[in-house]
Design a protein around this motif. Sequence first.
Motif, PDB file in Angstrom:
ATOM      1  N   ASP A  14     -45.428 -56.309 -38.903  1.00  0.00           N
ATOM      2  CA  ASP A  14     -44.369 -57.270 -39.200  1.00  0.00           C
ATOM      3  C   ASP A  14     -43.012 -56.576 -39.322  1.00  0.00           C
ATOM      4  O   ASP A  14     -42.915 -55.443 -39.809  1.00  0.00           O
ATOM      5  N   ALA A  15     -41.980 -57.278 -38.879  1.00  0.00           N
ATOM      6  CA  ALA A  15     -40.616 -56.773 -39.049  1.00  0.00           C
ATOM      7  C   ALA A  15     -40.337 -56.610 -40.538  1.00  0.00           C
ATOM      8  O   ALA A  15     -40.849 -57.358 -41.369  1.00  0.00           O
ATOM      9  N   GLY A  16     -39.548 -55.609 -40.880  1.00  0.00           N
ATOM     10  CA  GLY A  16     -39.176 -55.396 -42.275  1.00  0.00           C
ATOM     11  C   GLY A  16     -40.161 -54.568 -43.061  1.00  0.00           C
ATOM     12  O   GLY A  16     -40.032 -54.436 -44.284  1.00  0.00           O
ATOM     13  N   VAL A  17     -41.167 -53.986 -42.385  1.00  0.00           N
ATOM     14  CA  VAL A  17     -42.146 -53.140 -43.061  1.00  0.00           C
ATOM     15  C   VAL A  17     -41.819 -51.680 -42.757  1.00  0.00           C
ATOM     16  O   VAL A  17     -41.554 -51.312 -41.612  1.00  0.00           O
ATOM     17  N   CYS A  18     -41.837 -50.856 -43.778  1.00  0.00           N
ATOM     18  CA  CYS A  18     -41.629 -49.417 -43.630  1.00  0.00           C
ATOM     19  C   CYS A  18     -42.935 -48.801 -43.137  1.00  0.00           C
ATOM     20  O   CYS A  18     -43.952 -48.902 -43.810  1.00  0.00           O
ATOM     21  N   TYR A  19     -42.920 -48.202 -41.955  1.00  0.00           N
ATOM     22  CA  TYR A  19     -44.158 -47.624 -41.439  1.00  0.00           C
ATOM     23  C   TYR A  19     -44.018 -46.165 -41.025  1.00  0.00           C
ATOM     24  O   TYR A  19     -44.981 -45.545 -40.615  1.00  0.00           O
ATOM     25  N   GLY A  20     -42.850 -45.580 -41.131  1.00  0.00           N
ATOM     26  CA  GLY A  20     -42.605 -44.161 -40.878  1.00  0.00           C
ATOM     27  C   GLY A  20     -43.724 -43.389 -40.224  1.00  0.00           C
ATOM     28  O   GLY A  20     -43.966 -43.500 -39.034  1.00  0.00           O
ATOM     29  N   ARG A  21     -44.451 -42.608 -41.004  1.00  0.00           N
ATOM     30  CA  ARG A  21     -45.499 -41.759 -40.458  1.00  0.00           C
ATOM     31  C   ARG A  21     -46.849 -42.462 -40.352  1.00  0.00           C
ATOM     32  O   ARG A  21     -47.812 -41.889 -39.853  1.00  0.00           O
ATOM     33  N   SER A  22     -46.945 -43.704 -40.771  1.00  0.00           N
ATOM     34  CA  SER A  22     -48.203 -44.443 -40.632  1.00  0.00           C
ATOM     35  C   SER A  22     -48.552 -44.572 -39.159  1.00  0.00           C
ATOM     36  O   SER A  22     -47.681 -44.766 -38.315  1.00  0.00           O
ATOM     37  N   ASP A  23     -49.825 -44.475 -38.853  1.00  0.00           N
ATOM     38  CA  ASP A  23     -50.268 -44.550 -37.459  1.00  0.00           C
ATOM     39  C   ASP A  23     -50.578 -46.003 -37.116  1.00  0.00           C
ATOM     40  O   ASP A  23     -51.712 -46.448 -37.241  1.00  0.00           O
ATOM     41  N   VAL A  24     -49.557 -46.734 -36.692  1.00  0.00           N
ATOM     42  CA  VAL A  24     -49.710 -48.148 -36.359  1.00  0.00           C
ATOM     43  C   VAL A  24     -49.822 -48.317 -34.848  1.00  0.00           C
ATOM     44  O   VAL A  24     -49.301 -47.507 -34.072  1.00  0.00           O
ATOM     45  N   ALA A  25     -50.492 -49.390 -34.447  1.00  0.00           N
ATOM     46  CA  ALA A  25     -50.721 -49.661 -33.023  1.00  0.00           C
ATOM     47  C   ALA A  25     -49.483 -50.273 -32.374  1.00  0.00           C
ATOM     48  O   ALA A  25     -48.616 -50.835 -33.046  1.00  0.00           O
ATOM     49  N   LEU A  26     -49.454 -50.195 -31.061  1.00  0.00           N
ATOM     50  CA  LEU A  26     -48.402 -50.852 -30.290  1.00  0.00           C
ATOM     51  C   LEU A  26     -48.672 -52.358 -30.237  1.00  0.00           C
ATOM     52  O   LEU A  26     -49.817 -52.795 -30.297  1.00  0.00           O
ATOM     53  N   ALA A  27     -47.621 -53.137 -30.066  1.00  0.00           N
ATOM     54  CA  ALA A  27     -47.760 -54.589 -29.940  1.00  0.00           C
ATOM     55  C   ALA A  27     -48.458 -54.959 -28.637  1.00  0.00           C
ATOM     56  O   ALA A  27     -49.227 -55.916 -28.591  1.00  0.00           O
ATOM     57  N   ASP A  28     -48.187 -54.213 -27.572  1.00  0.00           N
ATOM     58  CA  ASP A  28     -48.817 -54.446 -26.273  1.00  0.00           C
ATOM     59  C   ASP A  28     -49.699 -53.259 -25.929  1.00  0.00           C
ATOM     60  O   ASP A  28     -49.505 -52.153 -26.432  1.00  0.00           O
ATOM     61  N   ALA A  29     -50.626 -53.491 -25.021  1.00  0.00           N
ATOM     62  CA  ALA A  29     -51.497 -52.405 -24.575  1.00  0.00           C
ATOM     63  C   ALA A  29     -50.650 -51.308 -23.928  1.00  0.00           C
ATOM     64  O   ALA A  29     -49.648 -51.604 -23.268  1.00  0.00           O
ATOM     65  N   PRO A  30     -51.024 -50.043 -24.111  1.00  0.00           N
ATOM     66  CA  PRO A  30     -50.236 -48.952 -23.541  1.00  0.00           C
ATOM     67  C   PRO A  30     -49.939 -49.086 -22.042  1.00  0.00           C
ATOM     68  O   PRO A  30     -48.795 -48.848 -21.644  1.00  0.00           O
ATOM     69  N   PRO A  31     -50.896 -49.476 -21.195  1.00  0.00           N
ATOM     70  CA  PRO A  31     -50.540 -49.597 -19.771  1.00  0.00           C
ATOM     71  C   PRO A  31     -49.414 -50.609 -19.529  1.00  0.00           C
ATOM     72  O   PRO A  31     -48.529 -50.370 -18.694  1.00  0.00           O
ATOM     73  N   ALA A  32     -49.416 -51.713 -20.256  1.00  0.00           N
ATOM     74  CA  ALA A  32     -48.348 -52.710 -20.105  1.00  0.00           C
ATOM     75  C   ALA A  32     -47.015 -52.147 -20.585  1.00  0.00           C
ATOM     76  O   ALA A  32     -45.971 -52.400 -19.979  1.00  0.00           O
ATOM     77  N   SER A  33     -47.048 -51.375 -21.665  1.00  0.00           N
ATOM     78  CA  SER A  33     -45.816 -50.775 -22.191  1.00  0.00           C
ATOM     79  C   SER A  33     -45.241 -49.756 -21.225  1.00  0.00           C
ATOM     80  O   SER A  33     -44.028 -49.700 -21.012  1.00  0.00           O
ATOM     81  N   VAL A  34     -46.100 -48.940 -20.605  1.00  0.00           N
ATOM     82  CA  VAL A  34     -45.630 -47.950 -19.637  1.00  0.00           C
ATOM     83  C   VAL A  34     -45.087 -48.656 -18.401  1.00  0.00           C
ATOM     84  O   VAL A  34     -44.036 -48.284 -17.868  1.00  0.00           O
ATOM     85  N   ALA A  35     -45.783 -49.692 -17.955  1.00  0.00           N
ATOM     86  CA  ALA A  35     -45.321 -50.446 -16.782  1.00  0.00           C
ATOM     87  C   ALA A  35     -43.944 -51.065 -17.042  1.00  0.00           C
ATOM     88  O   ALA A  35     -43.076 -51.057 -16.164  1.00  0.00           O
ATOM     89  N   ALA A  36     -43.738 -51.581 -18.241  1.00  0.00           N
ATOM     90  CA  ALA A  36     -42.440 -52.170 -18.582  1.00  0.00           C
ATOM     91  C   ALA A  36     -41.346 -51.105 -18.585  1.00  0.00           C
ATOM     92  O   ALA A  36     -40.224 -51.349 -18.134  1.00  0.00           O
ATOM     93  N   LEU A  37     -41.667 -49.922 -19.074  1.00  0.00           N
ATOM     94  CA  LEU A  37     -40.704 -48.828 -19.078  1.00  0.00           C
ATOM     95  C   LEU A  37     -40.372 -48.411 -17.640  1.00  0.00           C
ATOM     96  O   LEU A  37     -39.204 -48.238 -17.284  1.00  0.00           O
ATOM     97  N   GLU A  38     -41.379 -48.274 -16.806  1.00  0.00           N
ATOM     98  CA  GLU A  38     -41.170 -47.903 -15.404  1.00  0.00           C
ATOM     99  C   GLU A  38     -40.376 -48.966 -14.649  1.00  0.00           C
ATOM    100  O   GLU A  38     -39.564 -48.646 -13.789  1.00  0.00           O
ATOM    101  N   ALA A  39     -40.611 -50.228 -14.968  1.00  0.00           N
ATOM    102  CA  ALA A  39     -39.942 -51.332 -14.273  1.00  0.00           C
ATOM    103  C   ALA A  39     -38.442 -51.350 -14.520  1.00  0.00           C
ATOM    104  O   ALA A  39     -37.693 -51.965 -13.753  1.00  0.00           O
TER     105      ALA A  39
END
Length: 194
Positions: A14-39
């Motif tokens: 959630d927005a507004g949460v301090c997560y610094g060094r916590s190991d949190v997941a991405l909102a989208d699957a990694p392949p989709a995130s990489v594809a969006a970056l490449e696009a």
Amino acid sequence: MDLILIRHPAVAIDAGVCYGRSDVALADAPPASVAALEARRLELPAPDSVWSSPLTRCHSIAAPWAARWAREVSVDPRLQEMDFGTWEQRRWDDIDRALLDDWAADLHHARAHGGESVAQFSARVETWFDERQTEAGDACVHVVTHAGVIRVLTSLALRVSLEQTLSWSIDFAGVVWLRRREPGAAWTLVRWNV
């Protein structure tokens, strides 16, 4: 030397949460995130090396990003976000306002949360940066990391205050490109938050 700093994509928290060094997941699957970056067609120079924070939200992007150029990923814990101690996974609005004010009043040294001070965090990141500065003048280094690390590295490279870089917006999956023409020369900012 080119230093390409890539902030990890949006996280599943959630927005507004301090997560610094916590190991949190991405909102989208990694392949989709990489594809969006490449696009985004950023026309970045190919990396000679790819570095990453060990946290999942960075490393899960860095591995396929490096594979695009047949590179391996070097993982370094110094590239992790700041450790916010007892504030990790708490809403910023739920943290005692007096503690936040004390932290802001002594930004570099306060540790009300029991984690790292900004000075400790910056010193950790600086050791990684100092090692990279010995790279050959034409090396290109891509780094998948966190907003705080990007701000510290930019502050160090451009020799501006961290307070100044804290005021510069950096989006999820935002890219910062720094360049130094030869060892010992001044760094320049090629792009910010593209």
